[in-house]
Design a protein around this motif. Structure first.
Motif, mmCIF file in Angstrom:
data_model
loop_
_atom_site.group_PDB
_atom_site.id
_atom_site.type_symbol
_atom_site.label_atom_id
_atom_site.label_comp_id
_atom_site.label_asym_id
_atom_site.label_seq_id
_atom_site.Cartn_x
_atom_site.Cartn_y
_atom_site.Cartn_z
ATOM 1 N N ALA A 220 32.611 0.195 19.879
ATOM 2 C CA ALA A 220 33.502 1.168 19.234
ATOM 3 C C ALA A 220 32.817 2.525 19.110
ATOM 4 C CB ALA A 220 33.924 0.647 17.865
ATOM 5 N N ASN A 221 31.567 2.541 18.700
ATOM 6 C CA ASN A 221 30.820 3.793 18.595
ATOM 7 C C ASN A 221 30.661 4.460 19.961
ATOM 8 O OD1 ASN A 221 30.436 3.748 15.843
ATOM 9 N ND2 ASN A 221 28.324 3.040 15.915
ATOM 10 N N ALA A 222 30.353 3.655 20.965
ATOM 11 C CA ALA A 222 30.142 4.200 22.304
ATOM 12 C C ALA A 222 31.407 4.865 22.831
ATOM 13 C CB ALA A 222 29.683 3.099 23.252
ATOM 14 N N LEU A 223 32.548 4.251 22.606
ATOM 15 C CA LEU A 223 33.808 4.827 23.085
ATOM 16 C C LEU A 223 34.090 6.152 22.381
ATOM 17 C CD1 LEU A 223 36.298 4.526 24.878
ATOM 18 C CD2 LEU A 223 37.382 3.231 23.005
ATOM 19 N N ALA A 224 33.878 6.189 21.077
ATOM 20 C CA ALA A 224 34.122 7.426 20.327
ATOM 21 C C ALA A 224 33.183 8.536 20.779
ATOM 22 C CB ALA A 224 33.954 7.167 18.830
ATOM 23 N N LEU A 225 31.912 8.231 20.961
ATOM 24 C CA LEU A 225 30.951 9.237 21.396
ATOM 25 C C LEU A 225 31.239 9.685 22.820
ATOM 26 C CD1 LEU A 225 28.403 10.854 20.712
ATOM 27 C CD2 LEU A 225 27.040 8.927 21.569
ATOM 28 N N ALA A 226 31.665 8.758 23.676
ATOM 29 C CA ALA A 226 31.994 9.113 25.054
ATOM 30 C C ALA A 226 33.153 10.104 25.100
ATOM 31 C CB ALA A 226 32.342 7.852 25.845
ATOM 32 N N HIS A 227 34.183 9.883 24.293
ATOM 33 C CA HIS A 227 35.321 10.812 24.259
ATOM 34 C C HIS A 227 34.878 12.185 23.763
ATOM 35 C CE1 HIS A 227 38.774 8.461 25.496
ATOM 36 N NE2 HIS A 227 38.410 7.462 24.693
ATOM 37 N N PHE A 228 34.029 12.220 22.722
ATOM 38 C CA PHE A 228 33.562 13.495 22.199
ATOM 39 C C PHE A 228 32.779 14.265 23.254
ATOM 40 C CE2 PHE A 228 29.860 15.752 20.506
ATOM 41 C CZ PHE A 228 30.505 16.799 19.858
ATOM 42 N N LEU A 229 31.819 13.604 23.891
ATOM 43 C CA LEU A 229 30.970 14.283 24.872
ATOM 44 C C LEU A 229 31.752 14.670 26.122
ATOM 45 C CD1 LEU A 229 27.737 12.095 24.538
ATOM 46 C CD2 LEU A 229 28.072 14.444 23.725
ATOM 47 N N ASP A 230 32.739 13.874 26.467
ATOM 48 C CA ASP A 230 33.531 14.167 27.668
ATOM 49 C C ASP A 230 34.304 15.479 27.522
ATOM 50 O OD1 ASP A 230 34.303 13.289 30.294
ATOM 51 O OD2 ASP A 230 36.273 12.761 29.491
ATOM 52 N N ASP A 231 34.576 15.872 26.289
ATOM 53 C CA ASP A 231 35.307 17.108 26.029
ATOM 54 C C ASP A 231 34.390 18.300 25.718
ATOM 55 O OD1 ASP A 231 37.787 15.902 26.369
ATOM 56 O OD2 ASP A 231 37.941 15.315 24.254
#
Length: 412
Positions: free
Chosen positions: A286-297
Protein backbone atom coordinates in the motif's frame (compact mmCIF):
# COMPACT_ATOMS: atom_id res chain seq x y z
CA UNK A 1 -14.65 -24.70 9.06
CA UNK A 2 -12.69 -23.46 6.04
CA UNK A 3 -8.93 -23.79 5.82
CA UNK A 4 -7.07 -21.10 7.80
CA UNK A 5 -5.54 -18.19 5.92
CA UNK A 6 -1.86 -17.48 5.31
CA UNK A 7 -1.20 -15.38 8.42
CA UNK A 8 -3.21 -17.63 10.73
CA UNK A 9 -1.22 -20.65 9.60
CA UNK A 10 2.08 -18.82 9.90
CA UNK A 11 1.43 -17.36 13.35
CA UNK A 12 0.26 -20.67 14.80
CA UNK A 13 2.83 -22.81 13.02
CA UNK A 14 5.27 -23.06 15.93
CA UNK A 15 3.11 -24.39 18.75
CA UNK A 16 1.21 -26.72 16.39
CA UNK A 17 4.49 -28.48 15.54
CA UNK A 18 4.82 -30.53 18.76
CA UNK A 19 7.31 -28.14 20.37
CA UNK A 20 8.84 -28.87 23.75
CA UNK A 21 6.70 -27.84 26.75
CA UNK A 22 4.09 -26.26 24.45
CA UNK A 23 6.42 -23.42 23.51
CA UNK A 24 5.06 -21.15 20.78
CA UNK A 25 8.51 -21.13 19.14
CA UNK A 26 10.79 -24.02 18.27
CA UNK A 27 13.76 -24.24 20.61
CA UNK A 28 17.22 -23.01 19.63
CA UNK A 29 19.53 -26.01 19.31
CA UNK A 30 23.13 -24.71 19.33
CA UNK A 31 24.78 -28.14 19.47
CA UNK A 32 27.34 -28.85 16.75
CA UNK A 33 27.12 -32.64 16.95
CA UNK A 34 24.33 -35.13 17.74
CA UNK A 35 25.04 -38.42 19.47
CA UNK A 36 23.39 -41.84 19.21
CA UNK A 37 23.29 -44.74 21.64
CA UNK A 38 23.17 -47.24 18.79
CA UNK A 39 25.78 -47.17 16.01
CA UNK A 40 23.29 -48.78 13.61
CA UNK A 41 20.99 -45.78 14.06
CA UNK A 42 23.88 -43.37 13.47
CA UNK A 43 24.73 -45.17 10.21
CA UNK A 44 21.08 -45.14 9.13
CA UNK A 45 20.89 -41.37 9.57
CA UNK A 46 24.10 -40.88 7.58
CA UNK A 47 22.74 -43.07 4.80
CA UNK A 48 19.39 -41.20 4.69
CA UNK A 49 17.50 -44.33 5.73
CA UNK A 50 16.27 -42.62 8.88
CA UNK A 51 15.59 -39.01 9.81
CA UNK A 52 17.94 -37.42 12.27
CA UNK A 53 20.87 -35.06 12.79
CA UNK A 54 24.58 -35.75 12.58
CA UNK A 55 26.54 -32.52 12.29
CA UNK A 56 25.19 -28.97 12.41
CA UNK A 57 26.68 -28.07 9.03
CA UNK A 58 23.91 -30.16 7.42
CA UNK A 59 21.13 -28.92 9.69
CA UNK A 60 19.72 -28.75 13.21
CA UNK A 61 16.24 -29.17 14.70
CA UNK A 62 15.96 -25.37 14.69
CA UNK A 63 16.81 -24.95 10.99
CA UNK A 64 14.52 -27.90 10.23
CA UNK A 65 11.62 -26.10 11.93
CA UNK A 66 12.24 -23.03 9.78
CA UNK A 67 12.43 -25.20 6.66
CA UNK A 68 9.07 -26.77 7.46
CA UNK A 69 7.60 -23.30 7.99
CA UNK A 70 8.89 -22.10 4.60
CA UNK A 71 7.60 -25.26 2.89
CA UNK A 72 4.15 -24.54 4.31
CA UNK A 73 4.26 -20.95 3.06
CA UNK A 74 5.45 -21.99 -0.41
CA UNK A 75 3.17 -25.06 -0.55
CA UNK A 76 6.22 -27.21 -1.30
CA UNK A 77 7.27 -30.71 -0.33
CA UNK A 78 10.59 -29.72 1.22
CA UNK A 79 12.96 -26.82 1.88
CA UNK A 80 16.67 -26.42 2.59
CA UNK A 81 17.76 -23.28 4.45
CA UNK A 82 21.09 -21.55 3.82
CA UNK A 83 23.20 -18.83 5.40
CA UNK A 84 22.23 -16.30 2.69
CA UNK A 85 20.10 -16.04 -0.42
CA UNK A 86 23.25 -16.10 -2.54
CA UNK A 87 24.33 -19.35 -0.85
CA UNK A 88 20.95 -20.81 -1.81
CA UNK A 89 21.39 -19.79 -5.45
CA UNK A 90 24.96 -21.13 -5.52
CA UNK A 91 23.73 -24.46 -4.19
CA UNK A 92 21.08 -24.74 -6.91
CA UNK A 93 23.37 -23.92 -9.81
CA UNK A 94 26.52 -25.74 -8.70
CA UNK A 95 24.72 -28.82 -7.36
CA UNK A 96 22.66 -29.38 -10.49
CA UNK A 97 24.54 -27.99 -13.51
CA UNK A 98 27.63 -29.40 -15.24
CA UNK A 99 30.13 -28.23 -17.83
CA UNK A 100 28.42 -28.14 -21.21
CA UNK A 101 24.92 -27.58 -19.81
CA UNK A 102 22.88 -24.63 -21.03
CA UNK A 103 21.08 -22.25 -18.66
CA UNK A 104 18.49 -19.70 -19.78
CA UNK A 105 18.10 -16.77 -17.38
CA UNK A 106 16.27 -13.49 -17.33
CA UNK A 107 18.43 -10.51 -18.23
CA UNK A 108 16.53 -8.52 -15.61
CA UNK A 109 18.05 -9.84 -12.40
CA UNK A 110 19.79 -8.77 -9.21
CA UNK A 111 23.38 -7.62 -9.76
CA UNK A 112 24.96 -10.25 -7.50
CA UNK A 113 22.97 -12.97 -9.23
CA UNK A 114 24.20 -11.64 -12.56
CA UNK A 115 27.77 -11.88 -11.24
CA UNK A 116 27.15 -15.48 -10.14
CA UNK A 117 25.94 -16.37 -13.63
CA UNK A 118 29.15 -14.95 -15.08
CA UNK A 119 31.06 -17.24 -12.69
CA UNK A 120 29.04 -20.22 -13.92
CA UNK A 121 30.22 -19.44 -17.44
CA UNK A 122 33.81 -19.70 -16.19
CA UNK A 123 33.02 -23.27 -15.15
CA UNK A 124 31.75 -24.18 -18.61
CA UNK A 125 28.01 -23.63 -18.25
CA UNK A 126 26.55 -22.02 -21.37
CA UNK A 127 24.36 -19.01 -20.59
CA UNK A 128 21.63 -17.19 -22.50
CA UNK A 129 20.20 -13.99 -21.02
CA UNK A 130 16.77 -13.19 -22.42
CA UNK A 131 13.84 -10.85 -21.86
CA UNK A 132 11.80 -13.11 -19.58
CA UNK A 133 8.74 -10.86 -19.83
CA UNK A 134 8.18 -12.61 -23.19
CA UNK A 135 7.97 -16.42 -23.17
CA UNK A 136 8.73 -16.44 -26.91
CA UNK A 137 12.26 -15.23 -26.16
CA UNK A 138 12.76 -18.06 -23.69
CA UNK A 139 11.50 -20.56 -26.24
CA UNK A 140 13.76 -19.14 -28.96
CA UNK A 141 16.79 -19.64 -26.69
CA UNK A 142 16.17 -23.38 -26.16
CA UNK A 143 18.96 -25.75 -27.15
CA UNK A 144 19.32 -29.54 -26.99
CA UNK A 145 21.57 -29.12 -23.92
CA UNK A 146 19.25 -26.71 -22.06
CA UNK A 147 18.78 -27.98 -18.50
CA UNK A 148 17.31 -25.07 -16.55
CA UNK A 149 15.44 -21.77 -16.77
CA UNK A 150 15.88 -19.13 -14.06
CA UNK A 151 13.78 -15.99 -13.47
CA UNK A 152 12.83 -13.59 -10.71
CA UNK A 153 9.11 -13.05 -10.11
CA UNK A 154 9.58 -9.27 -9.95
CA UNK A 155 12.99 -8.15 -11.15
CA UNK A 156 15.42 -6.31 -8.92
CA UNK A 157 15.73 -3.36 -9.50
CA UNK A 158 13.77 -2.74 -12.73
CA UNK A 159 10.51 -4.35 -11.49
CA UNK A 160 9.89 -6.23 -14.75
CA UNK A 161 7.40 -9.05 -14.19
CA UNK A 162 8.40 -12.26 -15.96
CA UNK A 163 5.89 -14.26 -18.02
CA UNK A 164 5.91 -16.69 -15.13
CA UNK A 165 3.04 -19.04 -15.91
CA UNK A 166 3.80 -19.35 -19.61
CA UNK A 167 7.47 -20.07 -18.88
CA UNK A 168 6.37 -22.73 -16.40
CA UNK A 169 4.23 -24.39 -19.07
CA UNK A 170 7.15 -24.26 -21.51
CA UNK A 171 9.52 -25.85 -18.99
CA UNK A 172 7.02 -28.57 -18.22
CA UNK A 173 6.63 -29.38 -21.91
CA UNK A 174 10.42 -29.67 -22.35
CA UNK A 175 11.08 -31.31 -18.96
CA UNK A 176 13.32 -28.45 -17.86
CA UNK A 177 14.06 -27.48 -14.26
CA UNK A 178 12.30 -24.16 -13.65
CA UNK A 179 13.86 -22.06 -10.87
CA UNK A 180 11.91 -19.03 -9.66
CA UNK A 181 13.40 -16.47 -7.29
CA UNK A 182 10.41 -15.15 -5.32
CA UNK A 183 12.32 -12.78 -3.06
CA UNK A 184 10.55 -9.59 -4.19
CA UNK A 185 7.05 -11.05 -4.20
CA UNK A 186 7.42 -13.52 -1.31
CA UNK A 187 5.14 -16.54 -0.86
CA UNK A 188 2.51 -14.21 0.59
CA UNK A 189 1.74 -12.55 -2.74
CA UNK A 190 1.89 -15.87 -4.60
CA UNK A 191 3.71 -19.18 -4.02
CA UNK A 192 6.09 -20.11 -6.82
CA UNK A 193 4.33 -23.45 -7.20
CA UNK A 194 1.39 -21.63 -8.80
CA UNK A 195 3.64 -20.72 -11.74
CA UNK A 196 4.83 -24.29 -12.26
CA UNK A 197 8.22 -23.76 -10.61
CA UNK A 198 10.35 -26.81 -9.89
CA UNK A 199 12.35 -24.94 -7.26
CA UNK A 200 11.59 -21.67 -5.48
CA UNK A 201 14.37 -19.54 -4.02
CA UNK A 202 13.80 -16.92 -1.32
CA UNK A 203 16.28 -14.61 0.32
CA UNK A 204 15.02 -14.93 3.88
CA UNK A 205 17.00 -11.80 4.75
CA UNK A 206 14.39 -9.76 2.89
CA UNK A 207 10.59 -9.78 3.32
CA UNK A 208 10.29 -13.14 5.10
CA UNK A 209 12.67 -12.21 7.93
CA UNK A 210 11.75 -8.59 7.42
CA UNK A 211 13.54 -6.85 10.26
CA UNK A 212 17.03 -6.30 8.91
CA UNK A 213 18.57 -8.40 11.68
CA UNK A 214 19.28 -11.78 10.05
CA UNK A 215 20.74 -13.20 6.86
CA UNK A 216 19.32 -16.36 5.32
CA UNK A 217 18.16 -18.06 2.16
CA UNK A 218 16.01 -21.02 1.21
CA UNK A 219 15.37 -23.39 -1.67
CA UNK A 220 11.92 -24.99 -1.71
CA UNK A 221 11.04 -27.95 -3.88
CA UNK A 222 7.46 -27.80 -5.14
CA UNK A 223 7.12 -31.48 -6.04
CA UNK A 224 6.08 -30.64 -9.60
CA UNK A 225 9.28 -31.87 -11.26
CA UNK A 226 10.07 -35.54 -11.82
CA UNK A 227 13.84 -35.77 -11.31
CA UNK A 228 14.05 -39.04 -13.25
CA UNK A 229 14.20 -36.73 -16.29
CA UNK A 230 17.26 -34.88 -14.99
CA UNK A 231 20.60 -36.49 -15.95
CA UNK A 232 22.81 -35.18 -13.14
CA UNK A 233 21.27 -36.73 -10.03
CA UNK A 234 23.87 -38.83 -8.22
CA UNK A 235 23.01 -42.48 -7.75
CA UNK A 236 23.16 -42.10 -3.96
CA UNK A 237 20.21 -39.69 -4.05
CA UNK A 238 18.03 -41.72 -6.44
CA UNK A 239 15.96 -43.21 -3.63
CA UNK A 240 12.33 -43.04 -2.61
CA UNK A 241 10.07 -40.46 -4.33
CA UNK A 242 11.72 -39.07 -7.52
CA UNK A 243 10.09 -35.70 -6.82
CA UNK A 244 12.47 -35.26 -3.85
CA UNK A 245 15.81 -36.21 -5.42
CA UNK A 246 16.80 -32.73 -6.55
CA UNK A 247 16.45 -31.15 -3.13
CA UNK A 248 18.47 -33.93 -1.51
CA UNK A 249 21.35 -33.26 -3.91
CA UNK A 250 21.09 -29.51 -3.30
CA UNK A 251 21.20 -30.11 0.46
CA UNK A 252 24.16 -32.49 0.33
CA UNK A 253 26.21 -30.33 -2.00
CA UNK A 254 25.15 -26.93 -0.70
CA UNK A 255 25.47 -27.70 3.02
CA UNK A 256 27.77 -30.68 3.43
CA UNK A 257 30.19 -29.87 0.59
CA UNK A 258 29.95 -26.07 0.21
CA UNK A 259 29.18 -25.25 3.85
CA UNK A 260 26.52 -22.59 3.27
CA UNK A 261 25.01 -23.39 6.66
CA UNK A 262 22.41 -21.31 8.50
CA UNK A 263 22.98 -21.15 12.26
CA UNK A 264 20.26 -22.13 14.71
CA UNK A 265 20.03 -18.76 16.44
CA UNK A 266 19.58 -16.94 13.10
CA UNK A 267 17.02 -19.53 11.95
CA UNK A 268 15.03 -18.86 15.12
CA UNK A 269 15.09 -15.11 14.41
CA UNK A 270 13.94 -15.61 10.81
CA UNK A 271 11.10 -17.91 11.86
CA UNK A 272 9.80 -15.31 14.31
CA UNK A 273 10.02 -12.59 11.67
CA UNK A 274 8.10 -14.71 9.17
CA UNK A 275 5.01 -14.71 11.39
CA UNK A 276 4.14 -11.13 10.41
CA UNK A 277 4.98 -11.43 6.69
CA UNK A 278 1.38 -10.98 5.57
CA UNK A 279 0.76 -7.92 7.72
CA UNK A 280 4.00 -6.26 6.65
CA UNK A 281 3.52 -7.01 2.96
CA UNK A 282 0.02 -5.52 2.95
CA UNK A 283 1.36 -2.29 4.47
CA UNK A 284 4.46 -2.26 2.25
CA UNK A 285 2.45 -2.75 -0.94
CA UNK A 286 0.00 0.00 0.00
CA UNK A 287 2.81 2.42 0.84
CA UNK A 288 4.69 1.57 -2.34
CA UNK A 289 1.66 2.26 -4.52
CA UNK A 290 1.02 5.62 -2.85
CA UNK A 291 4.66 6.69 -3.14
CA UNK A 292 4.82 5.51 -6.76
CA UNK A 293 1.82 7.69 -7.69
CA UNK A 294 3.34 10.70 -5.92
CA UNK A 295 6.74 10.35 -7.59
CA UNK A 296 5.22 9.60 -10.99
CA UNK A 297 3.64 13.07 -10.93
CA UNK A 298 6.74 14.91 -9.72
CA UNK A 299 8.42 17.32 -12.21
CA UNK A 300 11.95 16.16 -11.32
CA UNK A 301 11.16 12.49 -11.95
CA UNK A 302 11.71 11.10 -15.44
CA UNK A 303 9.88 7.83 -14.79
CA UNK A 304 8.78 5.45 -12.05
CA UNK A 305 9.04 1.71 -12.59
CA UNK A 306 6.47 0.00 -10.39
CA UNK A 307 4.07 -2.79 -11.48
CA UNK A 308 1.22 -1.13 -9.60
CA UNK A 309 1.16 1.85 -11.96
CA UNK A 310 -1.13 1.48 -14.99
CA UNK A 311 1.69 2.64 -17.30
CA UNK A 312 3.97 -0.23 -16.25
CA UNK A 313 4.40 -2.67 -19.20
CA UNK A 314 3.41 -5.66 -17.04
CA UNK A 315 0.76 -3.96 -14.91
CA UNK A 316 -2.05 -6.27 -16.05
CA UNK A 317 0.12 -9.35 -15.56
CA UNK A 318 1.17 -8.26 -12.09
CA UNK A 319 -2.45 -7.63 -11.16
CA UNK A 320 -3.40 -11.10 -12.39
CA UNK A 321 -0.49 -12.86 -10.70
CA UNK A 322 -0.40 -11.05 -7.37
CA UNK A 323 -4.00 -10.05 -6.77
CA UNK A 324 -3.60 -6.30 -6.91
CA UNK A 325 -0.55 -6.14 -4.61
CA UNK A 326 2.62 -5.36 -6.51
CA UNK A 327 5.46 -5.62 -4.03
CA UNK A 328 7.51 -2.94 -2.33
CA UNK A 329 10.28 -2.10 -4.81
CA UNK A 330 10.32 1.07 -6.93
CA UNK A 331 12.79 1.98 -9.65
CA UNK A 332 12.82 5.76 -9.90
CA UNK A 333 14.78 7.64 -12.58
CA UNK A 334 15.41 11.31 -11.85
CA UNK A 335 15.70 13.79 -14.69
CA UNK A 336 19.22 14.39 -16.00
CA UNK A 337 19.68 17.82 -14.46
CA UNK A 338 18.75 16.56 -11.00
CA UNK A 339 21.58 16.04 -8.49
CA UNK A 340 20.93 12.48 -7.31
CA UNK A 341 23.25 12.69 -4.31
CA UNK A 342 21.87 16.03 -3.16
CA UNK A 343 18.38 14.57 -3.24
CA UNK A 344 19.37 11.48 -1.27
CA UNK A 345 21.24 13.46 1.35
CA UNK A 346 18.07 15.45 2.15
CA UNK A 347 16.07 12.36 3.14
CA UNK A 348 15.21 12.12 6.83
CA UNK A 349 12.80 9.17 7.09
CA UNK A 350 14.09 6.89 4.35
CA UNK A 351 17.51 5.40 5.08
CA UNK A 352 20.43 5.17 2.67
CA UNK A 353 21.21 1.46 2.65
CA UNK A 354 21.73 -1.50 0.32
CA UNK A 355 19.15 -3.86 1.80
CA UNK A 356 15.51 -4.39 0.74
CA UNK A 357 12.37 -5.99 2.09
CA UNK A 358 12.91 -4.30 5.45
CA UNK A 359 10.47 -2.59 7.84
CA UNK A 360 12.29 0.64 7.01
CA UNK A 361 12.22 2.38 3.63
CA UNK A 362 15.70 2.04 2.09
CA UNK A 363 17.11 3.99 -0.86
CA UNK A 364 20.33 3.89 -2.86
CA UNK A 365 21.69 5.20 -6.17
CA UNK A 366 21.82 1.87 -8.03
CA UNK A 367 24.27 2.81 -10.80
CA UNK A 368 26.82 4.11 -8.31
CA UNK A 369 26.58 1.23 -5.83
CA UNK A 370 25.22 -2.27 -6.41
CA UNK A 371 25.58 -2.07 -10.22
CA UNK A 372 28.79 -0.05 -10.36
CA UNK A 373 31.06 -3.03 -11.11
CA UNK A 374 28.85 -4.05 -14.01
CA UNK A 375 30.04 -1.11 -16.11
CA UNK A 376 28.11 1.53 -18.05
CA UNK A 377 27.42 -0.69 -21.07
CA UNK A 378 25.76 -3.49 -19.09
CA UNK A 379 23.87 -0.96 -16.96
CA UNK A 380 22.51 0.62 -20.14
CA UNK A 381 21.30 -2.77 -21.37
CA UNK A 382 19.48 -3.27 -18.06
CA UNK A 383 17.96 0.23 -18.15
CA UNK A 384 19.87 1.61 -15.14
CA UNK A 385 21.04 5.18 -15.86
CA UNK A 386 23.06 7.28 -13.41
CA UNK A 387 19.88 8.86 -12.02
CA UNK A 388 18.29 5.51 -11.08
CA UNK A 389 17.14 5.20 -7.46
CA UNK A 390 16.18 1.84 -6.01
CA UNK A 391 13.60 2.39 -3.31
CA UNK A 392 12.57 -0.47 -1.04
CA UNK A 393 9.43 0.76 0.69
CA UNK A 394 8.83 -0.03 4.35
CA UNK A 395 5.95 0.09 6.82
CA UNK A 396 6.19 3.73 7.92
CA UNK A 397 3.13 5.97 7.88
CA UNK A 398 2.27 6.80 4.28
CA UNK A 399 2.07 10.56 4.80
CA UNK A 400 5.52 10.65 6.41
CA UNK A 401 7.07 8.85 3.46
CA UNK A 402 5.52 11.12 0.88
CA UNK A 403 6.45 14.25 2.85
CA UNK A 404 10.04 13.01 3.14
CA UNK A 405 10.47 12.51 -0.60
CA UNK A 406 8.65 15.76 -1.33
CA UNK A 407 11.10 17.81 0.72
CA UNK A 408 14.10 15.82 -0.58
CA UNK A 409 13.17 16.78 -4.14
CA UNK A 410 13.02 20.48 -3.27
CA UNK A 411 16.57 20.90 -4.54
CA UNK A 412 17.95 23.71 -6.68
Amino acid sequence: MSAPGFTTQTVHFGHRADTEHGSVHAAIHPSTEYTYRDAHELAAVFQNRKKGYTYARTGTPTTAALETQISMMEQGNGTVAFATGMAALNAVFFALLRQGDHLIASKYIFGNTNSLLMTLENFGVELSLVDATDVAQVQAALRPNTRMVFVETIANPGTQVADLKAIGDLCQAHRLVYVVDSTLSSPYLRPGRDFGASLVVNSLSKHIGGHGNALGGAVTQTGLYDWTHFPHIHEAYRKDDPHTWGLMQIKKKGLRDMGGTLSSDVAHRLAAGAETLGLRMDRICANALALAHFLDDHPLVERVQYPGLPNHPQHARSTEFFGGRHGGLLGVVLKEQTDVFACLNRLHVAALATHLGDNRTLVLPAAHTIYYEMGAERRALMGIPDGFLRISVGIEDEADLIDDFAQALEIR
